[in-house]
Scaffold this motif. Structure first.
Motif, PDB file in Angstrom:
ATOM      1  N   LEU A   1       7.544 -11.049   4.679  1.00 56.68           N
ATOM      2  CA  LEU A   1       6.318 -11.491   5.347  1.00 56.68           C
ATOM      3  C   LEU A   1       6.380 -12.983   5.670  1.00 56.68           C
ATOM      4  O   LEU A   1       6.112 -13.399   6.803  1.00 56.68           O
ATOM      5  N   PHE A   2       6.743 -13.794   4.678  1.00 50.26           N
ATOM      6  CA  PHE A   2       6.749 -15.242   4.870  1.00 50.26           C
ATOM      7  C   PHE A   2       7.919 -15.711   5.735  1.00 50.26           C
ATOM      8  O   PHE A   2       7.789 -16.707   6.452  1.00 50.26           O
ATOM      9  N   ALA A   3       9.048 -15.011   5.674  1.00 55.03           N
ATOM     10  CA  ALA A   3      10.186 -15.387   6.523  1.00 55.03           C
ATOM     11  C   ALA A   3       9.844 -15.188   8.002  1.00 55.03           C
ATOM     12  O   ALA A   3      10.164 -16.028   8.841  1.00 55.03           O
ATOM     13  N   ALA A   4       9.177 -14.087   8.301  1.00 52.23           N
ATOM     14  CA  ALA A   4       8.821 -13.790   9.687  1.00 52.23           C
ATOM     15  C   ALA A   4       7.554 -14.519  10.142  1.00 52.23           C
ATOM     16  O   ALA A   4       7.355 -14.737  11.334  1.00 52.23           O
TER      17      ALA A   4
ATOM     18  N   SER B   1       4.167  -4.779   9.723  1.00 50.64           N
ATOM     19  CA  SER B   1       5.570  -4.924  10.104  1.00 50.64           C
ATOM     20  C   SER B   1       6.438  -5.273   8.899  1.00 50.64           C
ATOM     21  O   SER B   1       7.508  -4.687   8.702  1.00 50.64           O
ATOM     22  N   ALA B   2       5.979  -6.212   8.082  1.00 53.58           N
ATOM     23  CA  ALA B   2       6.744  -6.594   6.886  1.00 53.58           C
ATOM     24  C   ALA B   2       6.852  -5.426   5.905  1.00 53.58           C
ATOM     25  O   ALA B   2       7.892  -5.240   5.268  1.00 53.58           O
ATOM     26  N   LEU B   3       5.796  -4.642   5.785  1.00 56.74           N
ATOM     27  CA  LEU B   3       5.856  -3.461   4.911  1.00 56.74           C
ATOM     28  C   LEU B   3       6.873  -2.458   5.426  1.00 56.74           C
ATOM     29  O   LEU B   3       7.688  -1.936   4.652  1.00 56.74           O
ATOM     30  N   LEU B   4       6.859  -2.184   6.720  1.00 56.19           N
ATOM     31  CA  LEU B   4       7.812  -1.229   7.288  1.00 56.19           C
ATOM     32  C   LEU B   4       9.253  -1.691   7.098  1.00 56.19           C
ATOM     33  O   LEU B   4      10.129  -0.902   6.720  1.00 56.19           O
ATOM     34  N   ILE B   5       9.493  -2.971   7.321  1.00 52.54           N
ATOM     35  CA  ILE B   5      10.837  -3.526   7.136  1.00 52.54           C
ATOM     36  C   ILE B   5      11.271  -3.378   5.678  1.00 52.54           C
ATOM     37  O   ILE B   5      12.404  -2.993   5.386  1.00 52.54           O
TER      38      ILE B   5
ATOM     39  N   ALA C   1      19.042   5.297   3.756  1.00 51.86           N
ATOM     40  CA  ALA C   1      19.239   6.534   4.516  1.00 51.86           C
ATOM     41  C   ALA C   1      18.041   7.474   4.429  1.00 51.86           C
ATOM     42  O   ALA C   1      17.863   8.339   5.287  1.00 51.86           O
ATOM     43  N   ALA C   2      17.201   7.316   3.426  1.00 52.19           N
ATOM     44  CA  ALA C   2      16.001   8.159   3.293  1.00 52.19           C
ATOM     45  C   ALA C   2      14.908   7.748   4.283  1.00 52.19           C
ATOM     46  O   ALA C   2      13.928   8.468   4.453  1.00 52.19           O
ATOM     47  N   TRP C   3      15.078   6.582   4.920  1.00 54.06           N
ATOM     48  CA  TRP C   3      14.106   6.100   5.903  1.00 54.06           C
ATOM     49  C   TRP C   3      14.387   6.799   7.230  1.00 54.06           C
ATOM     50  O   TRP C   3      15.286   6.424   7.978  1.00 54.06           O
ATOM     51  N   THR C   4      13.623   7.823   7.515  1.00 50.51           N
ATOM     52  CA  THR C   4      13.793   8.612   8.734  1.00 50.51           C
ATOM     53  C   THR C   4      12.730   8.232   9.759  1.00 50.51           C
ATOM     54  O   THR C   4      11.738   7.582   9.425  1.00 50.51           O
ATOM     55  N   LEU C   5      12.926   8.704  10.966  1.00 49.57           N
ATOM     56  CA  LEU C   5      11.942   8.478  12.018  1.00 49.57           C
ATOM     57  C   LEU C   5      10.607   9.116  11.654  1.00 49.57           C
ATOM     58  O   LEU C   5       9.547   8.524  11.877  1.00 49.57           O
ATOM     59  N   GLU C   6      10.652  10.299  11.067  1.00 54.17           N
ATOM     60  CA  GLU C   6       9.424  10.986  10.654  1.00 54.17           C
ATOM     61  C   GLU C   6       8.692  10.205   9.561  1.00 54.17           C
ATOM     62  O   GLU C   6       7.468  10.063   9.601  1.00 54.17           O
ATOM     63  N   LEU C   7       9.440   9.668   8.610  1.00 51.74           N
ATOM     64  CA  LEU C   7       8.834   8.880   7.540  1.00 51.74           C
ATOM     65  C   LEU C   7       8.240   7.592   8.100  1.00 51.74           C
ATOM     66  O   LEU C   7       7.115   7.210   7.761  1.00 51.74           O
ATOM     67  N   GLU C   8       8.982   6.939   8.971  1.00 52.55           N
ATOM     68  CA  GLU C   8       8.467   5.717   9.594  1.00 52.55           C
ATOM     69  C   GLU C   8       7.163   5.999  10.342  1.00 52.55           C
ATOM     70  O   GLU C   8       6.189   5.256  10.210  1.00 52.55           O
TER      71      GLU C   8
ATOM     72  N   PHE D   1      -0.694   3.137   7.976  1.00 56.60           N
ATOM     73  CA  PHE D   1      -1.072   1.727   8.086  1.00 56.60           C
ATOM     74  C   PHE D   1      -2.084   1.503   9.204  1.00 56.60           C
ATOM     75  O   PHE D   1      -2.996   0.685   9.075  1.00 56.60           O
ATOM     76  N   ASP D   2      -1.939   2.227  10.308  1.00 56.49           N
ATOM     77  CA  ASP D   2      -2.914   2.112  11.394  1.00 56.49           C
ATOM     78  C   ASP D   2      -4.303   2.536  10.927  1.00 56.49           C
ATOM     79  O   ASP D   2      -5.300   1.869  11.220  1.00 56.49           O
TER      80      ASP D   2
END
Length: 136
Positions: free
Chosen positions: A30-33, A96-100, A108-115, A122-123
């Motif tokens: 969060l702070f880096a971005a 955004s920071a949470l998703l990253i 590898a467990a981070w899939t498009l469906e999970l995202e 979050f929305d």
């Protein structure tokens, strides 16, 4: 809606193994971005803040089946964040920071469906928090 409560719960359990490390990494991301956000945490006990972050994520996922309870709780959270100086512009930065951070930790467990499920969660939370902020 592609939000999968089961996927969210499973992914949250995976990060809870190293939850303090996850929360620490979230704030680093969060702070880096967004270095302009760091002053808002200047007087914050970051150990407690990391615990509150994880508690909020757990509360959200556990209560997705109870939308009225979730709405009430999250609106209160939004109302409190106004007192911390949070503005509507901060919400996408935090999401955004949470998703990253989730992506980093889940690999590898981070899939498009999970995202997509986390984006939708979050929305929904953002919308409720902003409603709470407006009633402050």
């Amino acid at each position: 809606m592609s939000l999968s409560i089961e996927l969210l719960a499973t992914s949250l359990e995976q990060i809870r193994i190293n939850q303090d490390e996850f929360a620490t990494r979230f704030y680093e991301n969060l702070f880096a971005a967004n270095p302009q956000l760091k002053p808002y945490f200047a007087r914050t006990d970051m150990v407690k803040q990391r615990q509150m972050l994880m508690s909020a994520l757990i509360l959200i996922v556990k209560n997705l089946h109870k939308p009225q309870l979730l709405a009430s709780t999250v609106k209160g959270l939004g109302s409190r964040h106004i007192g911390y100086g949070a503005t509507e512009a901060f919400y996408p930065l935090v999401c955004s920071a949470l998703l990253i951070t989730f992506q980093e930790y889940l690999g590898a467990a981070w899939t498009l469906e999970l995202e997509q499920s986390w984006v939708e969660a979050f929305d929904a939370v953002t919308k409720l928090m902003l409603e709470g902020a407006k009633s402050y």
